[in-house]
Design a protein around this motif. Structure first.
Motif, PDB file in Angstrom:
ATOM      1  N   ALA A 165     -57.675 -15.593 -36.953  1.00 53.80           N
ATOM      2  CA  ALA A 165     -56.518 -16.116 -37.678  1.00 53.80           C
ATOM      3  C   ALA A 165     -56.755 -17.557 -38.119  1.00 53.80           C
ATOM      4  O   ALA A 165     -56.487 -17.928 -39.270  1.00 53.80           O
ATOM      5  CB  ALA A 165     -55.274 -16.023 -36.805  1.00 53.80           C
ATOM      6  N   ARG A 166     -57.254 -18.377 -37.200  1.00 53.84           N
ATOM      7  CA  ARG A 166     -57.489 -19.784 -37.528  1.00 53.84           C
ATOM      8  C   ARG A 166     -58.584 -19.933 -38.587  1.00 53.84           C
ATOM      9  O   ARG A 166     -58.465 -20.721 -39.544  1.00 53.84           O
ATOM     10  CB  ARG A 166     -57.887 -20.550 -36.262  1.00 53.84           C
ATOM     11  CG  ARG A 166     -58.186 -22.041 -36.482  1.00 53.84           C
ATOM     12  CD  ARG A 166     -56.977 -22.786 -37.101  1.00 53.84           C
ATOM     13  NE  ARG A 166     -57.250 -24.205 -37.209  1.00 53.84           N
ATOM     14  CZ  ARG A 166     -56.822 -25.106 -36.318  1.00 53.84           C
ATOM     15  NH1 ARG A 166     -56.113 -24.717 -35.268  1.00 53.84           N
ATOM     16  NH2 ARG A 166     -57.097 -26.379 -36.483  1.00 53.84           N
ATOM     17  N   ALA A 169     -57.285 -19.138 -42.072  1.00 57.28           N
ATOM     18  CA  ALA A 169     -56.504 -20.255 -42.618  1.00 57.28           C
ATOM     19  C   ALA A 169     -57.407 -21.408 -43.023  1.00 57.28           C
ATOM     20  O   ALA A 169     -57.193 -22.046 -44.069  1.00 57.28           O
ATOM     21  CB  ALA A 169     -55.476 -20.721 -41.589  1.00 57.28           C
ATOM     22  N   GLU A 170     -58.424 -21.695 -42.215  1.00 53.17           N
ATOM     23  CA  GLU A 170     -59.351 -22.784 -42.520  1.00 53.17           C
ATOM     24  C   GLU A 170     -60.112 -22.531 -43.817  1.00 53.17           C
ATOM     25  O   GLU A 170     -60.506 -23.473 -44.516  1.00 53.17           O
ATOM     26  CB  GLU A 170     -60.345 -22.957 -41.370  1.00 53.17           C
ATOM     27  CG  GLU A 170     -59.738 -23.390 -40.044  1.00 53.17           C
ATOM     28  CD  GLU A 170     -59.610 -24.897 -39.907  1.00 53.17           C
ATOM     29  OE1 GLU A 170     -60.012 -25.627 -40.829  1.00 53.17           O
ATOM     30  OE2 GLU A 170     -59.104 -25.348 -38.852  1.00 53.17           O
ATOM     31  N   ALA A 173     -56.683 -19.241 -46.746  1.00 57.91           N
ATOM     32  CA  ALA A 173     -55.604 -18.253 -46.848  1.00 57.91           C
ATOM     33  C   ALA A 173     -54.251 -18.905 -46.601  1.00 57.91           C
ATOM     34  O   ALA A 173     -54.117 -19.798 -45.756  1.00 57.91           O
ATOM     35  CB  ALA A 173     -55.836 -17.126 -45.851  1.00 57.91           C
ATOM     36  N   ASP A 174     -53.233 -18.448 -47.317  1.00 55.16           N
ATOM     37  CA  ASP A 174     -51.869 -18.966 -47.180  1.00 55.16           C
ATOM     38  C   ASP A 174     -51.035 -18.168 -46.188  1.00 55.16           C
ATOM     39  O   ASP A 174     -50.023 -18.648 -45.673  1.00 55.16           O
ATOM     40  CB  ASP A 174     -51.168 -18.957 -48.538  1.00 55.16           C
ATOM     41  CG  ASP A 174     -51.898 -19.814 -49.556  1.00 55.16           C
ATOM     42  OD1 ASP A 174     -51.915 -21.044 -49.388  1.00 55.16           O
ATOM     43  OD2 ASP A 174     -52.467 -19.246 -50.514  1.00 55.16           O
ATOM     44  N   ILE A 175     -51.429 -16.918 -45.958  1.00 58.23           N
ATOM     45  CA  ILE A 175     -50.808 -16.033 -44.976  1.00 58.23           C
ATOM     46  C   ILE A 175     -51.947 -15.267 -44.312  1.00 58.23           C
ATOM     47  O   ILE A 175     -52.931 -14.920 -44.975  1.00 58.23           O
ATOM     48  CB  ILE A 175     -49.822 -15.035 -45.624  1.00 58.23           C
ATOM     49  CG1 ILE A 175     -48.736 -15.754 -46.429  1.00 58.23           C
ATOM     50  CG2 ILE A 175     -49.173 -14.146 -44.573  1.00 58.23           C
ATOM     51  CD1 ILE A 175     -47.838 -14.802 -47.228  1.00 58.23           C
ATOM     52  N   ILE A 176     -51.813 -14.990 -43.034  1.00 57.14           N
ATOM     53  CA  ILE A 176     -52.833 -14.235 -42.324  1.00 57.14           C
ATOM     54  C   ILE A 176     -52.267 -12.894 -41.862  1.00 57.14           C
ATOM     55  O   ILE A 176     -51.173 -12.815 -41.298  1.00 57.14           O
ATOM     56  CB  ILE A 176     -53.346 -15.014 -41.089  1.00 57.14           C
ATOM     57  CG1 ILE A 176     -54.141 -16.243 -41.527  1.00 57.14           C
ATOM     58  CG2 ILE A 176     -54.194 -14.109 -40.194  1.00 57.14           C
ATOM     59  CD1 ILE A 176     -55.444 -15.937 -42.247  1.00 57.14           C
ATOM     60  N   CYS A 192     -52.602 -21.111 -35.557  1.00 59.69           N
ATOM     61  CA  CYS A 192     -52.797 -20.832 -36.984  1.00 59.69           C
ATOM     62  C   CYS A 192     -51.761 -21.613 -37.799  1.00 59.69           C
ATOM     63  O   CYS A 192     -50.559 -21.433 -37.607  1.00 59.69           O
ATOM     64  CB  CYS A 192     -52.663 -19.338 -37.247  1.00 59.69           C
ATOM     65  SG  CYS A 192     -52.993 -18.861 -38.959  1.00 59.69           S
ATOM     66  N   PRO A 193     -52.190 -22.470 -38.727  1.00 60.43           N
ATOM     67  CA  PRO A 193     -51.254 -23.327 -39.466  1.00 60.43           C
ATOM     68  C   PRO A 193     -50.509 -22.643 -40.615  1.00 60.43           C
ATOM     69  O   PRO A 193     -49.731 -23.292 -41.306  1.00 60.43           O
ATOM     70  CB  PRO A 193     -52.155 -24.452 -39.981  1.00 60.43           C
ATOM     71  CG  PRO A 193     -53.485 -23.809 -40.155  1.00 60.43           C
ATOM     72  CD  PRO A 193     -53.596 -22.812 -39.037  1.00 60.43           C
ATOM     73  N   VAL A 194     -50.752 -21.347 -40.825  1.00 59.36           N
ATOM     74  CA  VAL A 194     -50.040 -20.614 -41.880  1.00 59.36           C
ATOM     75  C   VAL A 194     -49.347 -19.414 -41.242  1.00 59.36           C
ATOM     76  O   VAL A 194     -49.668 -19.029 -40.105  1.00 59.36           O
ATOM     77  CB  VAL A 194     -50.999 -20.149 -42.998  1.00 59.36           C
ATOM     78  CG1 VAL A 194     -51.710 -21.341 -43.624  1.00 59.36           C
ATOM     79  CG2 VAL A 194     -52.015 -19.128 -42.488  1.00 59.36           C
ATOM     80  N   VAL A 196     -48.333 -15.913 -39.819  1.00 59.23           N
ATOM     81  CA  VAL A 196     -49.118 -14.778 -39.325  1.00 59.23           C
ATOM     82  C   VAL A 196     -48.259 -13.518 -39.389  1.00 59.23           C
ATOM     83  O   VAL A 196     -47.111 -13.511 -38.944  1.00 59.23           O
ATOM     84  CB  VAL A 196     -49.584 -15.015 -37.879  1.00 59.23           C
ATOM     85  CG1 VAL A 196     -50.279 -13.767 -37.322  1.00 59.23           C
ATOM     86  CG2 VAL A 196     -50.520 -16.215 -37.808  1.00 59.23           C
TER      87      VAL A 196
END
Length: 269
Positions: A165-166, A169-170, A173-176, A192-194, A196
């Motif tokens: 997931a991380r 995002a790195e 990706a805007d959504i995981i 994860c900064p976006v 999930v």
């Protein structure tokens, strides 16, 4: 507001911040299968409920079989090129461009990265390049985190799922979209900064199992589902869809959702 924010608002409900996304992109690798043998019929029947926020599909299905009753959002599948008949299902590559997605009036694009697989490098670079292209057009990107057969045993490992997931995002990706883990799923989300969202994976044994999985994910911080066969291969897909909608947007618990499921089944008889 810019174009990306507007498109994200069509996918993620403005009031709940969550989304119920139904995936019908399985045929690109698995061919015709139960539940989406007649994919146009599946789309019409499920969309007529008004419960589907968004659909994930390939450009072929969009062009030839997508005739929804309402005006749901669409995520265009933009990676593929491998099937179960071939030597390696994880060897995906680009199958659509951002301009093509805009031409089709899609709201987002989706690509898979197979973290931990032999094609990890190629699929992550493809995700990063697609994120760059999407950014030029304010097009959101759904990062689908795949496992591949060699990593199937790691599906329940929150450290491995959290890594995927991380990493997605790195790489932009805007959504995981990833798998739910029964333990420490909140840590997967926290790292994860976006947003999930969870995949369904293989068909659950019962509809109650599906409801329990979704509820657990929501409690852990997931923003909804991107799910296919666990809905449209259910013996009662329309009734199940109502129950899933109750979990995601109605803050129901599993007991309430199960009661709604039984009520909808009884009402349809």
């Amino acid at each position: 507001m810019d174009g990306k924010e507007r498109r994200l608002r069509r996918i993620l409900n403005k009031e709940t911040g969550r989304s119920l996304v139904i995936a019908v992109d399985h045929g690109m690798a698995l061919g015709a299968m139960t539940g989406i043998m007649d994919v146009a019929k599946t789309v019409r029947e499920l969309d007529a409920t008004g419960k589907v926020d968004c659909w994930l599909m390939t450009k072929g299905v969009y062009t030839h079989a997508f005739d929804p009753v309402g005006d749901p959002a669409v995520i265009l599948r933009a990676s593929g090129g491998a099937t179960i008949a071939g030597p390696e299902l994880t060897r995906e590559a680009r199958t659509a461009t951002a301009e093509e997605a805009l031409m089709l009036d899609a709201d987002a694009m989706a690509t898979t990265a197979f973290v931990g697989s032999v094609y990890e490098h190629e699929t992550l670079i493809s995700m990063a390049e697609m994120a760059t292209e999407c950014r030029k057009w304010n097009m959101p990107l759904l990062g689908v985190i795949g496992l591949g057969k060699t990593n199937e045993d790691k599906k329940k490992d929150p450290k491995f799922i959290g890594l995927g997931a991380r990493v997605g995002a790195e790489h932009g990706a805007d959504i995981i979209k990833t798998y739910y883990t029964e333990t420490d799923f909140d840590k997967v989300v926290a790292g994860c900064p976006v947003p999930v969202m969870i995949a369904g994976g293989p068909k659950c044994e019962t509809d109650l199992d599906t409801l329990n999985m979704i509820y657990g994910a929501l409690q852990g911080g997931a923003k909804g589902i991107v799910m296919g066969r666990n809905v449209w291969q259910s013996p009662h897909p329309i009734a199940l869809l109502s129950a899933v909608h109750g979990l995601i947007h109605g803050n129901m618990d599993v007991r309430e959702a199960a009661q709604l499921l039984e009520h909808e089944i009884s009402a349809s008889v």
